[in-house]
Design a protein around this motif. Structure first.
Motif, short mmCIF file in Angstrom:
data_model
loop_
_atom_site.label_atom_id
_atom_site.label_comp_id
_atom_site.label_asym_id
_atom_site.label_seq_id
_atom_site.Cartn_x
_atom_site.Cartn_y
_atom_site.Cartn_z
N HIS A 242 53.41 47.77 37.43
CA HIS A 242 52.04 47.88 37.96
C HIS A 242 51.36 46.49 37.94
N LYS A 243 51.49 45.78 36.82
CA LYS A 243 50.88 44.45 36.72
C LYS A 243 51.55 43.46 37.67
N ASN B 242 42.46 43.82 32.72
CA ASN B 242 42.32 42.49 32.09
C ASN B 242 43.25 41.50 32.76
N TYR B 243 44.44 41.96 33.07
CA TYR B 243 45.39 41.06 33.73
C TYR B 243 44.85 40.64 35.10
N LEU C 94 37.95 38.67 42.07
CA LEU C 94 37.46 39.81 42.84
C LEU C 94 36.91 40.91 41.93
N PRO C 95 35.87 41.62 42.37
CA PRO C 95 35.46 42.82 41.64
C PRO C 95 36.62 43.83 41.62
N ILE C 96 36.69 44.58 40.53
CA ILE C 96 37.81 45.53 40.37
C ILE C 96 37.28 46.96 40.38
N ARG D 245 37.96 57.64 31.20
CA ARG D 245 38.15 56.70 30.07
C ARG D 245 38.09 55.24 30.48
N ILE D 246 37.95 54.98 31.77
CA ILE D 246 38.05 53.57 32.18
C ILE D 246 36.83 53.07 32.96
N ALA D 247 35.86 53.97 33.23
CA ALA D 247 34.75 53.60 34.13
C ALA D 247 33.99 52.37 33.65
N ASP D 248 33.85 52.22 32.32
CA ASP D 248 33.07 51.08 31.81
C ASP D 248 33.76 49.74 32.12
N MET D 249 35.06 49.78 32.45
CA MET D 249 35.78 48.51 32.70
C MET D 249 35.74 48.12 34.18
#
Ligand code: GCB
Length: 556
Positions: free
Chosen positions: A355-356, A397-398, A405-407, A420-424
């Motif tokens: 994926h990375k 993070n990677y 770019l915004p993610i 579980r990931i919205a804050d990131m």
């Protein structure tokens, strides 16, 4: 490696056309030429070309074979560029393995050594999806099972090019622009084994700046925007090589609940799309690409998401020229199989490293496109699972270390299920089908349910939101008054109800209807000749809803 282009130092030979093709066994290696084969077109998927069910539905390996002969010069090096072959592939030159591709939506660029007067090129493709491929899937009793609905098209989908250049060549160019009042600073990084000089040409052909790699200023710059997609050309030249790369000057920023392009708020109007057309499947086709873009302009769209995988390099170039904003998506789709997906026997550490790597390759390929304004690292993953947090933390993070770019991700997880990931994420994108997959046909719930959910997300995260999917299957020519599901009237009213919700949420910065056009899916009870949520038919003609959107988007 840079996309192959020809000029006085470089030559490109196009190997597209008719190749030999066959289904092969697991252990096949193309040591000898194929003795049994059928003809096959490149680029194209083979599935809708063949007339036999067992070939169309084949799960496993196939081989493509062609012969080529080009002028050879000792002082040159030769490389092969396969735009994309879905999904995994091994590439053989004259029976010898020269490299492999790990994913069906990315270019493969290989050094060609030992070229002869006549050469045999064989590409062995494996179309099986597993928990370590993207999209993810699995094969059960010889059948391909996948969570995503789009058809698992297989083949050589993009151009196959052989190109030559000097041994002292320009390998890569990275262009970053920084706007500073009336000036622009262009940061140019060149990877090369020779010394290069730079020139910048404006759209009218005037040289506006010259210099060396590093910072170059452009006075009185013109910005790239959706209204005026102004492109400059960077010319990189050495004693032995030359390369021209187009770029635009633009600034992208997420601030408060807004998405700013050149300091002005943007509202994303457009679609999730697919690379999909009759007969050619996922094969790149310039006529279809231009038709799609002409319709996007006609309907007053300004953007699209490359759902659910990177689109061809030709499409990205066209988006720069037409001025469309692109949410560029890696092929991380189908990661929501069961209650627990992020486990050692399913989506695990091996999946994570691939994926990375796919994030890395996407940035490497698309880094100079002004059209790319956001990166989507997944579509509808099981982000309600606790274990998804560590996984996506690592992916996000990677991505942040290699790109500005915004993610985002396109989320299927409902607010109440706790993502579980919205804050990131920089922008929260949700795919929602209120009144279609839930409360089917009840138009009275659509606006309120959508609004309520959007407001819940915003009150917790205070981030701008885009609804990256909403839509209703619609059979063109089917009419009903009052409307019924599958009729053109229903689709229009359904979209209108959703839009009423967006209009009441100031933090909602965009609407991408699912889908731009009807597309082929795996066969299933809910799919009559594929997914019919297109606002355009598969022939690329407007349904009723297209006229509604055209009026609405004209005024936004
Ligand atoms: C989704 C998926 C998309 C499907 C769509 C549908 O949520 O992201 O790939 O095609 O729903 O129409 O069901």
């Amino acid at each position: 490696m840079l996309y192959p282009k020809s000029n006085k130092y470089r030559s490109v030979y196009n190997l597209n056309g008719i190749w030999n093709f066959n289904i092969i066994d697991e252990n096949y290696i193309p040591i000898k030429p194929l003795d049994k084969y059928q003809k096959m077109a490149v680029p194209a998927s083979y599935n809708d070309i063949v007339a036999e069910r067992n070939v169309r539905d084949h799960v496993g390996k196939v081989v493509y074979e062609t012969y080529f002969s080009i002028p050879l010069m000792k002082e040159k090096i030769y490389r092969l560029r396969i735009g994309a072959a879905s999904h995994k592939c091994d590439v053989y030159l004259n029976g010898k393995l020269i490299g492999s591709g790990i994913n069906g939506f990315y270019p493969i660029d290989l050094l060609l050594e030992g070229l002869e007067e006549e050469n045999r090129l064989s590409i062995v493709i494996d179309n099986r999806l597993t928990f370590q491929t993207f999209p993810t899937g699995r094969v059960v009793n010889g059948k391909q099972i996948s969570q995503h609905d789009f058809y698992n098209f297989t083949g050589i989908h993009r151009d196959v090019l052989v190109y030559s250049m000097s041994k002292e060549y320009i390998e890569d160019i990275e262009i970053k622009t920084v706007i500073d009042g009336d000036y622009s600073k262009v940061l140019v990084n060149v990877t090369s084994n020779c010394e290069v000089s730079l020139k910048i040409k404006d759209k009218e052909g005037n040289i506006v700046s010259t210099g060396k790699p590093g910072l170059i200023a452009i006075p009185n710059h013109k910005l790239w925007s959706t209204e005026n997609p102004y492109l400059y050309t960077l010319i990189v030249e050495s004693q032995y090589d030359k390369y021209e790369e187009k770029f635009g000057i633009r600034k992208v920023e997420v601030k408060g609940n807004q998405f700013l392009l050149n300091d002005k708020p943007i509202y994303f109007k457009g679609f999730g799309m697919h690379e999909d057309f009759f007969i050619i499947g996922k094969g790149n086709n310039s006529a279809v690409n231009i038709r799609n873009f002409e319709l996007l302009k006609w309907v007053n769209a300004n953007s699209f998401r490359t759902s659910h995988y990177p689109y061809s390099e030709e499409i990205m170039n066209l988006a720069d020229e037409y001025g469309f904003l692109v949410i560029d998506e890696v092929p991380a789709v189908g990661m929501n199989w069961w209650k627990d997906n992020f486990t050692p026997d399913r989506i695990n550490q091996d999946s994570l490293s691939i994926h990375k790597e796919l994030v890395r390759q996407l940035i490497a390929r698309d880094k100079n496109h002004p059209c790319v304004v956001m990166l989507s690292v997944a579509n509808e993953a099981g982000t309600h699972e606790e274990a998804s947090r560590e996984y996506f933390k690592s992916v996000i993070n990677y991505a942040k270390t290699i790109s500005d770019l915004p993610i985002t991700t396109a989320e299927f997880t409902k607010y109440d299920e706790v993502c579980r990931i919205a804050d990131m994420l920089d922008v929260i994108c949700i795919n929602r089908y209120y009144g279609w997959y839930t409360d089917h046909s009840d138009l009275s719930v659509v606006c309120n349910q959508m609004k309520e959910e959007l407001q819940k997300w915003y009150s917790e995260y205070h981030k701008p939101m885009i609804v990256t999917e909403f839509g209703a299957d619609t059979i063109e020519g089917l009419h009903a008054c009052p409307s019924e599901t599958f009729s053109e009237e229903f689709q229009k009213e359904y979209i209108e109800e959703n839009c009423m919700a967006f209009d009441q949420c100031g933090f909602c910065i965009g609407e991408h209807v699912w889908n731009f056009a009807d597309f082929k899916t795996k066969q299933g009870l809910t799919r009559v000749r594929g997914n019919r949520k297109g606002v355009f038919t598969k022939e690329r003609q407007p349904k009723l809803a297209a006229h509604y959107l055209r009026d609405r988007w004209k005024n936004i």
